[in-house]
Design an enzyme around this catalytic site. Sequence first.
Site, PDB file in Angstrom:
ATOM      1  CG  ASP A  10      -2.220   0.861   0.801  1.00 35.92           C
ATOM      2  OD1 ASP A  10      -2.303   1.649  -0.297  1.00 35.92           O
ATOM      3  OD2 ASP A  10      -2.805   1.135   2.107  1.00 35.92           O
ATOM      4  CB  CYS A  50      -6.164   3.367  -1.907  1.00 35.76           C
ATOM      5  SG  CYS A  50      -4.977   4.154  -0.191  1.00 35.76           S
ATOM      6  CG  HIS A 111      -9.742   1.876   0.633  1.00 34.91           C
ATOM      7  ND1 HIS A 111      -9.062   2.574   0.855  1.00 34.91           N
ATOM      8  CD2 HIS A 111     -11.020   3.099   1.278  1.00 34.91           C
ATOM      9  CE1 HIS A 111      -9.350   3.852   1.018  1.00 34.91           C
ATOM     10  NE2 HIS A 111     -10.397   3.805   1.487  1.00 34.91           N
TER      11      HIS A 111
END
Length: 555
Positions: A10, A50, A111
């Site tokens: 990430d 993201c 997410h």
Amino acid sequence: RPNILLLMADDLGIGDVGCYGNTTLRTPNINRLAEDGVTLTQHIAAAPTCTPSRAAFLTGRYPLRSGMVSSRGNRVLQWTAVSGGLPESETTFAKILKNEGYATGLIGKWHLGLNCESPSDHCHHPLNHGFDYFYGMPFSMMGDCLRWDLSEKRAGLELKLNFCVQILALAVLTVAAGKLTGLVSVPWMPVVWLTIVAVLLCVISHFVGTLIVHADCFLMRNHSITEQPMLFQRTTSLMLQEAVSFIKRNKHGPFLLFVSFLHVHVPLVTTEKSLGKSVHGLYGDNVEEMDWMVGQILDTLNKEGLTDNTLVYFTSDHGGSLESQLGNHQYGGWNGIYKGGKGMGGWEGGIRVPGIFRWPGVLPAGRVIDEPTSLMDIFPTVVQLGGGQVPQDRDQSGRWPGTSHPWWLGAGAHSGHQFLMHYCEGFLHAARWYQRSTGTVWKVHFTTPKFHPEGAGACYGRGVCPCSGAGVIHHDPPVLFNLSRDPSEAHPLTPATEPLFHQVMERVAQAVKEHQQTLTPAPLQLDSLNNIWRPWLQPCCGVFPLCWCSQEEHQ
Ligand SMILES: *[C@@H]1O[C@H](CO)[C@@H](O)[C@H](O)[C@H]1NC(C)=O
């Protein structure tokens, strides 16, 4: 049919990794993957943040096609309790592989939304998108999870709430003064109510940090909350333990395991034993800890005798975050020679990420491929390796030109990408043309962010650079770079310096037009209404707003 192990970091920058040229950060395990496999040097994320990048990764489609973008500044899903998320009509590679008999697991960050109408309908949940096992964060790591000064939501909310409190207090004082001096004649009741609201808001603004921690920083196993809020000292070992036990449980395969690391996003949760070990502060410690986790997972494959029949892939969801700075400390990644970073749709630093494949005995060891590839290519790659069919009823942007073997096997084969579009939210910022006849990669920028301060190469103090509005520059004519010769995008070309200027512009304009003709409108999942906190969608282990529980009690 091989097992498939996908490792995604990430916010890791391409310049943070040893095998991509970093000489001081130690990533021996990732480097070893590269030595034993294929390294992609021009591996491109479909978005610089993201949520949209991950949506594109899982579906093989530009995020705009699934509506996983915003048109007004929301770069990602803002809360767990929003109604937006990856639509049920989208098909992930996990769904296809599950249908082909694979055991499919996701460990780590999601997410991509959770609920639509109730706190447990789980319409966007990983288990509703083809994974039969999920352990991790339905949301994302944030500075706010540890109440960092690098705050994504808390600081802004506190400011807004305090502003409201001040306005209300001023109103109350004015009316009260007016009444006491006999200048205005309104009843006392509204004044009392205004006072109550002001006091309530004041209390809420005091606790908003705590509310965010409970609302978003929690862990789930499948459909149940296991830890709310998370206990960060044990998060790393829990993630690792889950990945290892998934592999052991499913060693008779075939399995698809997507390990979506919480590393190396702020607040850089790092265990004691890794602290202070790197020469690059907390960020470096966190990267090295993630590399260690990669090593542990690969060791498990080895011990279980699975190395030779497992395709391993390593990547990052987008480039490192340049703006993650406090004082003189850098808490975001390094994008090497590439310009820009996380949040920037066009500049290379936001979208060029590590991409490594290893499959011993099938893929050549130590091969390096410089042609453009996309994270969206993983979709057709794993679908075909798993014996499934790429859906024909929708536009896919991942490429798999060979029929029985990945293109990166054949010496003369090409990546299949002539054009790649670079979006920032729903706005097309740039396009890349791989001109095969000359082997040249061109990049045309239509829109670029205004840096802050000017010339800084990032938008310091602003979180991320904007995609539209007053914070961007529209270029007419567009800005052209020859990426093959100028990968740092330092020397814009002009008709005077580049004889092919007009030809390239025309060809790219035509490709953009053709691309745009394939777009059909989809409801934007990241726009305001779909992306605001809805108390009634808040997953809560306990009695709202007292959401509190820990693993032991709920296992
Ligand atoms: C290695 O990574 C660190 C941390 O991001 C960075 O500060 C450093 O400049 C990088 N070194 C090289 C040689 O790229």
